[in-house]
Design a protein around this motif. Structure first.
Motif, PDB file in Angstrom:
ATOM      1  N   PRO A 240      87.981 106.831  27.787  1.00  0.00           N
ATOM      2  CA  PRO A 240      87.487 105.680  28.563  1.00  0.00           C
ATOM      3  C   PRO A 240      86.147 105.152  28.055  1.00  0.00           C
ATOM      4  CG  PRO A 240      88.146 107.463  30.041  1.00  0.00           C
ATOM      5  CD  PRO A 240      88.217 108.002  28.646  1.00  0.00           C
ATOM      6  N   ILE A 241      85.309 106.047  27.551  1.00  0.00           N
ATOM      7  CA  ILE A 241      84.030 105.595  26.993  1.00  0.00           C
ATOM      8  C   ILE A 241      84.281 104.731  25.771  1.00  0.00           C
ATOM      9  CG2 ILE A 241      81.880 106.329  25.889  1.00  0.00           C
ATOM     10  CD1 ILE A 241      82.040 108.862  27.737  1.00  0.00           C
ATOM     11  N   ALA A 242      85.121 105.203  24.856  1.00  0.00           N
ATOM     12  CA  ALA A 242      85.445 104.421  23.660  1.00  0.00           C
ATOM     13  C   ALA A 242      86.049 103.079  24.034  1.00  0.00           C
ATOM     14  CB  ALA A 242      86.401 105.200  22.759  1.00  0.00           C
ATOM     15  N   HIS A 243      86.959 103.083  24.979  1.00  0.00           N
ATOM     16  CA  HIS A 243      87.614 101.837  25.387  1.00  0.00           C
ATOM     17  C   HIS A 243      86.672 100.869  26.093  1.00  0.00           C
ATOM     18  CE1 HIS A 243      92.101 103.045  24.969  1.00  0.00           C
ATOM     19  NE2 HIS A 243      91.388 103.352  23.910  1.00  0.00           N
ATOM     20  N   SER A 244      85.579 101.373  26.638  1.00  0.00           N
ATOM     21  CA  SER A 244      84.618 100.475  27.283  1.00  0.00           C
ATOM     22  C   SER A 244      83.837  99.661  26.252  1.00  0.00           C
ATOM     23  CB  SER A 244      83.657 101.261  28.184  1.00  0.00           C
ATOM     24  OG  SER A 244      82.722 102.003  27.427  1.00  0.00           O
ATOM     25  N   PHE A 245      83.830 100.097  24.999  1.00  0.00           N
ATOM     26  CA  PHE A 245      83.119  99.397  23.926  1.00  0.00           C
ATOM     27  C   PHE A 245      84.049  98.663  22.972  1.00  0.00           C
ATOM     28  CE2 PHE A 245      80.140 102.736  25.154  1.00  0.00           C
ATOM     29  CZ  PHE A 245      78.978 102.009  25.296  1.00  0.00           C
ATOM     30  N   ILE A 246      85.333  98.985  22.991  1.00  0.00           N
ATOM     31  CA  ILE A 246      86.284  98.454  22.011  1.00  0.00           C
ATOM     32  C   ILE A 246      87.339  97.628  22.719  1.00  0.00           C
ATOM     33  CG2 ILE A 246      87.959  99.047  20.232  1.00  0.00           C
ATOM     34  CD1 ILE A 246      86.321 101.681  19.879  1.00  0.00           C
ATOM     35  N   GLU A 247      87.406  96.365  22.348  1.00  0.00           N
ATOM     36  CA  GLU A 247      88.418  95.463  22.912  1.00  0.00           C
ATOM     37  C   GLU A 247      89.746  95.663  22.176  1.00  0.00           C
ATOM     38  OE1 GLU A 247      87.801  93.423  25.494  1.00  0.00           O
ATOM     39  OE2 GLU A 247      85.734  94.111  25.570  1.00  0.00           O
TER      40      GLU A 247
ATOM     41  N   ASP B 197      89.728  94.224  18.729  1.00  0.00           N
ATOM     42  CA  ASP B 197      88.802  94.772  17.739  1.00  0.00           C
ATOM     43  C   ASP B 197      89.535  95.644  16.727  1.00  0.00           C
ATOM     44  OD1 ASP B 197      86.631  93.608  19.009  1.00  0.00           O
ATOM     45  OD2 ASP B 197      86.089  95.436  20.108  1.00  0.00           O
ATOM     46  N   SER B 198      88.951  95.776  15.552  1.00  0.00           N
ATOM     47  CA  SER B 198      89.426  96.736  14.558  1.00  0.00           C
ATOM     48  C   SER B 198      88.632  98.020  14.710  1.00  0.00           C
ATOM     49  CB  SER B 198      89.235  96.186  13.142  1.00  0.00           C
ATOM     50  OG  SER B 198      90.038  95.058  12.935  1.00  0.00           O
ATOM     51  N   VAL B 199      89.319  99.136  14.503  1.00  0.00           N
ATOM     52  CA  VAL B 199      88.682 100.437  14.630  1.00  0.00           C
ATOM     53  C   VAL B 199      88.787 101.153  13.290  1.00  0.00           C
ATOM     54  CG1 VAL B 199      88.801 102.699  15.752  1.00  0.00           C
ATOM     55  CG2 VAL B 199      89.241 100.623  17.075  1.00  0.00           C
ATOM     56  N   LEU B 200      87.655 101.531  12.714  1.00  0.00           N
ATOM     57  CA  LEU B 200      87.605 102.356  11.516  1.00  0.00           C
ATOM     58  C   LEU B 200      87.119 103.729  11.947  1.00  0.00           C
ATOM     59  CD1 LEU B 200      87.852 102.755   8.467  1.00  0.00           C
ATOM     60  CD2 LEU B 200      85.479 101.941   8.268  1.00  0.00           C
ATOM     61  N   ASP B 201      88.000 104.695  11.886  1.00  0.00           N
ATOM     62  CA  ASP B 201      87.696 106.062  12.305  1.00  0.00           C
ATOM     63  C   ASP B 201      87.275 106.853  11.070  1.00  0.00           C
ATOM     64  OD1 ASP B 201      87.547 108.537  13.516  1.00  0.00           O
ATOM     65  OD2 ASP B 201      89.624 108.549  14.229  1.00  0.00           O
ATOM     66  N   VAL B 202      85.967 106.922  10.843  1.00  0.00           N
ATOM     67  CA  VAL B 202      85.414 107.617   9.679  1.00  0.00           C
ATOM     68  C   VAL B 202      85.386 109.112   9.972  1.00  0.00           C
ATOM     69  CG1 VAL B 202      83.396 107.867   8.186  1.00  0.00           C
ATOM     70  CG2 VAL B 202      84.033 105.609   9.069  1.00  0.00           C
ATOM     71  N   GLY B 203      85.995 109.880   9.090  1.00  0.00           N
ATOM     72  CA  GLY B 203      86.103 111.319   9.331  1.00  0.00           C
ATOM     73  C   GLY B 203      87.181 111.615  10.352  1.00  0.00           C
ATOM     74  N   CYS B 204      88.294 110.901  10.251  1.00  0.00           N
ATOM     75  CA  CYS B 204      89.358 110.990  11.260  1.00  0.00           C
ATOM     76  C   CYS B 204      90.045 112.339  11.291  1.00  0.00           C
ATOM     77  CB  CYS B 204      90.383 109.889  11.036  1.00  0.00           C
ATOM     78  SG  CYS B 204      91.372 110.086   9.537  1.00  0.00           S
ATOM     79  N   GLY B 205      89.875 113.139  10.237  1.00  0.00           N
ATOM     80  CA  GLY B 205      90.533 114.446  10.215  1.00  0.00           C
ATOM     81  C   GLY B 205      92.032 114.292  10.313  1.00  0.00           C
TER      82      GLY B 205
ATOM     83  N   THR C 243      92.295 111.245  17.486  1.00  0.00           N
ATOM     84  CA  THR C 243      92.053 110.133  18.413  1.00  0.00           C
ATOM     85  C   THR C 243      92.827 108.867  18.044  1.00  0.00           C
ATOM     86  OG1 THR C 243      90.096 109.400  17.200  1.00  0.00           O
ATOM     87  CG2 THR C 243      89.746 110.992  18.982  1.00  0.00           C
ATOM     88  N   ALA C 244      93.650 108.931  17.013  1.00  0.00           N
ATOM     89  CA  ALA C 244      94.374 107.734  16.557  1.00  0.00           C
ATOM     90  C   ALA C 244      95.251 107.132  17.651  1.00  0.00           C
ATOM     91  CB  ALA C 244      95.225 108.062  15.325  1.00  0.00           C
ATOM     92  N   GLY C 245      95.820 107.966  18.483  1.00  0.00           N
ATOM     93  CA  GLY C 245      96.694 107.487  19.548  1.00  0.00           C
ATOM     94  C   GLY C 245      95.986 106.702  20.639  1.00  0.00           C
ATOM     95  N   TRP C 246      94.674 106.705  20.614  1.00  0.00           N
ATOM     96  CA  TRP C 246      93.917 105.954  21.604  1.00  0.00           C
ATOM     97  C   TRP C 246      93.972 104.454  21.349  1.00  0.00           C
ATOM     98  CZ3 TRP C 246      88.508 108.729  21.999  1.00  0.00           C
ATOM     99  CH2 TRP C 246      88.695 110.065  22.383  1.00  0.00           C
ATOM    100  N   PHE C 247      94.376 104.065  20.134  1.00  0.00           N
ATOM    101  CA  PHE C 247      94.293 102.663  19.711  1.00  0.00           C
ATOM    102  C   PHE C 247      95.645 102.178  19.206  1.00  0.00           C
ATOM    103  CE2 PHE C 247      90.329 104.966  18.884  1.00  0.00           C
ATOM    104  CZ  PHE C 247      89.490 104.294  19.756  1.00  0.00           C
ATOM    105  N   SER C 248      95.823 100.854  19.220  1.00  0.00           N
ATOM    106  CA  SER C 248      97.087 100.294  18.749  1.00  0.00           C
ATOM    107  C   SER C 248      97.211 100.490  17.237  1.00  0.00           C
ATOM    108  CB  SER C 248      97.169  98.805  19.090  1.00  0.00           C
ATOM    109  OG  SER C 248      96.281  98.063  18.269  1.00  0.00           O
ATOM    110  N   ASP C 249      98.440 100.463  16.756  1.00  0.00           N
ATOM    111  CA  ASP C 249      98.692 100.618  15.322  1.00  0.00           C
ATOM    112  C   ASP C 249      97.976  99.551  14.516  1.00  0.00           C
ATOM    113  OD1 ASP C 249     100.342 102.698  16.090  1.00  0.00           O
ATOM    114  OD2 ASP C 249     102.204 101.582  15.746  1.00  0.00           O
ATOM    115  N   GLU C 250      97.956  98.334  15.031  1.00  0.00           N
ATOM    116  CA  GLU C 250      97.392  97.203  14.307  1.00  0.00           C
ATOM    117  C   GLU C 250      95.870  97.293  14.175  1.00  0.00           C
ATOM    118  OE1 GLU C 250      99.353  96.809  17.152  1.00  0.00           O
ATOM    119  OE2 GLU C 250     101.155  96.667  15.918  1.00  0.00           O
TER     120      GLU C 250
END
Length: 107
Positions: free
Chosen positions: A39-46, A49-57, A61-68
């Protein structure tokens, strides 16, 4: 550079561990923190928006965001391979982001 910034460090841990999750030390109940962090991440990301997960391992957390909107990068190829297996519709790339030879870094 710290040992954890060296791909050989992670590849050695992977080789010595019975599972990939044990190699990266995921013996913690992450779902508990996910319920707090998502919920914290989603409060900052519309959603636009594009999400670049640096150090995603492994793409925890990939499932938190849409594929696109999601792209995950990590410098450990084994982590990226696992992330791609878990989230085949998401974009993941092997990228050594701890070096200074990235195309977008000043020389």
């Amino acid at each position: 550079m710290t040992p954890t910034q060296d791909v050989s460090f992670w590849q050695e841990r992977i080789a010595q561990s019975p599972t990939l999750l044990q190699a990266i030390g995921m013996n913690f109940e992450w779902w508990f923190l996910d319920d707090i962090h998502r919920p914290i991440a989603h409060s900052f990301i519309e959603s636009t928006d594009s999400v670049l997960d640096v150090g995603c391992g492994i793409g925890r957390t990939a499932g938190w965001f849409s594929d696109e909107q999601y792209t995950g990068i990590d410098f450990v190829p084994e982590f990226i391979a696992e992330a791609q297996k878990t989230h085949p519709q998401k974009k993941f790339e092997v990228c050594n982001f701890v070096t200074s030879d990235l195309p977008f870094m000043p020389q």
